[in-house]
Design an enzyme around this catalytic site. Structure first.
Site, PDB file in Angstrom:
ATOM      1  N   LYS A 170       5.087  -4.942  -4.994  1.00  0.00           N
ATOM      2  CA  LYS A 170       3.900  -4.390  -5.465  1.00  0.00           C
ATOM      3  C   LYS A 170       3.756  -4.778  -6.970  1.00  0.00           C
ATOM      4  O   LYS A 170       2.567  -4.932  -7.411  1.00  0.00           O
ATOM      5  CB  LYS A 170       4.130  -2.854  -5.254  1.00  0.00           C
ATOM      6  CG  LYS A 170       2.876  -2.275  -5.872  1.00  0.00           C
ATOM      7  CD  LYS A 170       1.719  -2.395  -4.972  1.00  0.00           C
ATOM      8  CE  LYS A 170       0.420  -1.977  -5.520  1.00  0.00           C
ATOM      9  NZ  LYS A 170       0.317  -0.609  -5.658  1.00  0.00           N
ATOM     10  N   LYS A 238      -0.492   1.604 -15.981  1.00  0.00           N
ATOM     11  CA  LYS A 238       0.997   1.951 -15.516  1.00  0.00           C
ATOM     12  C   LYS A 238       1.631   0.743 -14.741  1.00  0.00           C
ATOM     13  O   LYS A 238       3.056   0.315 -15.217  1.00  0.00           O
ATOM     14  CB  LYS A 238       0.971   3.099 -14.722  1.00  0.00           C
ATOM     15  CG  LYS A 238       2.410   3.819 -14.324  1.00  0.00           C
ATOM     16  CD  LYS A 238       2.397   3.443 -13.034  1.00  0.00           C
ATOM     17  CE  LYS A 238       1.547   3.868 -11.910  1.00  0.00           C
ATOM     18  NZ  LYS A 238       2.033   3.568 -10.616  1.00  0.00           N
TER      19      LYS A 238
END
Length: 295
Positions: A170, A238
């Site tokens: 990811k 983030k």
């Protein structure tokens, strides 16, 4: 039918939970004010906290913003681990740090559960359409247990490797997505500033080697000035932090990622943390003193 605790009913979590309810699974969640009317109508129930959800569940799914949020839900006071039943399958579908994921998996396994990291890509549209790409880190047994549920929410499910491998994949995905959004922004900004019809430029590029889903979806957002979030800049920021922190530990240079992070930071400085990540174009527009599509 499984008894599932689903913790994290945000932009993507809500439709994902809805698909599981539509497939006749029983769902509970943590009480957070008023439960979404659609989910309530489908039978979702609220319980007092993660511990209570765990006590009532055979499967726990978490879909929360960041590593500390997952840690709090699983291991904080009144957390999942306090109510974990033997053999419970814990599927974390958040996007968090790979090394922390490995530690979380160890703690859940030692407590008698089975841990799967299964972060997703596809944004709000993918969640709504049950077309998410899901990247899985798990033992083979854990993957086989989780797969029937993941197939309800996603279209492309890949077992990448052991615990943490899904999160590593990811992070790689978020690097590629950020840099591609930046590239689309720069290309459309150049075309617009040069006086070309930027909508026709995008249409032409979609027929050539530059074609991508990001050019299709996010290029249209940039032209139409629609920056309501499918995926918020502050969340992508983030994820790039995870990439850059990982790169430092690997003695790896990621200059494009660092540049994209700075452009996201410029957006946040202008109050754009909640813009869709296609809003990175606005940072470039500020530098050029030109808005994509303007004449």
């Amino acid at each position: 039918m499984s008894k599932i605790g689903f913790i994290g009913l945000g932009i993507m979590g809500r439709p994902m939970a809805g698909h599981l309810l539509d497939a006749d699974h029983e769902l509970t969640t943590v009480k957070r004010g008023t439960l979404d009317e659609t989910l309530a109508a489908k039978g979702m129930l609220e319980l007092d906290g993660p511990k209570a959800v765990a006590e009532a569940s055979e499967v726990i799914i978490t879909m929360v913003p960041d590593t500390p949020d997952v840690e709090q839900v699983l291991f904080g006071e009144g957390g999942v681990i306090e109510g974990l039943q033997p053999g419970t399958l814990v599927i974390d579908m958040s996007s968090i740090a790979p090394l922390a994921t490995q530690e979380f998996a160890k703690r859940i396994t030692e407590a008698g559960g089975e841990y799967v990291d299964a972060p997703v890509s596809g944004g709000e549209g993918g969640a709504i359409n049950a077309a998410l790409t899901i990247m899985v880190g798990a033992t083979q047994e854990g993957f086989e247990r989780a797969r029937p549920l993941l197939e309800i929410m996603g279209k492309t499910i890949t077992h990448i490797g052991d615990h943490g491998a899904g999160q590593t994949c990811k992070v790689a995905n978020q690097i590629v997505v950020a840099l591609t959004i930046e590239a689309v922004s720069e290309g459309l900004l150049f075309a617009s500033r040069a006086g070309a019809d930027v909508a026709k430029v995008r249409e032409s590029l979609l027929g050539g080697l530059a074609q991508s889903k990001i050019l299709d979806v996010h290029g249209e957002r940039m032209i139409n000035r629609t920056f309501d979030p499918g995926f918020k800049i502050k969340l992508h920021q983030k994820d790039l932090n995870l990439a850059l922190e990982g790169a430092r530990s690997l003695n790896l240079a990621l200059p494009g990622t660092a540049n994209a992070q700075q452009l996201f930071q410029a957006c946040v400085a202008h109050g754009g943390g909640d813009w869709d990540h296609a809003g990175i174009a606005r940072a470039l527009e500020q530098l050029a003193d030109h808005e994509i599509g303007s004449r």
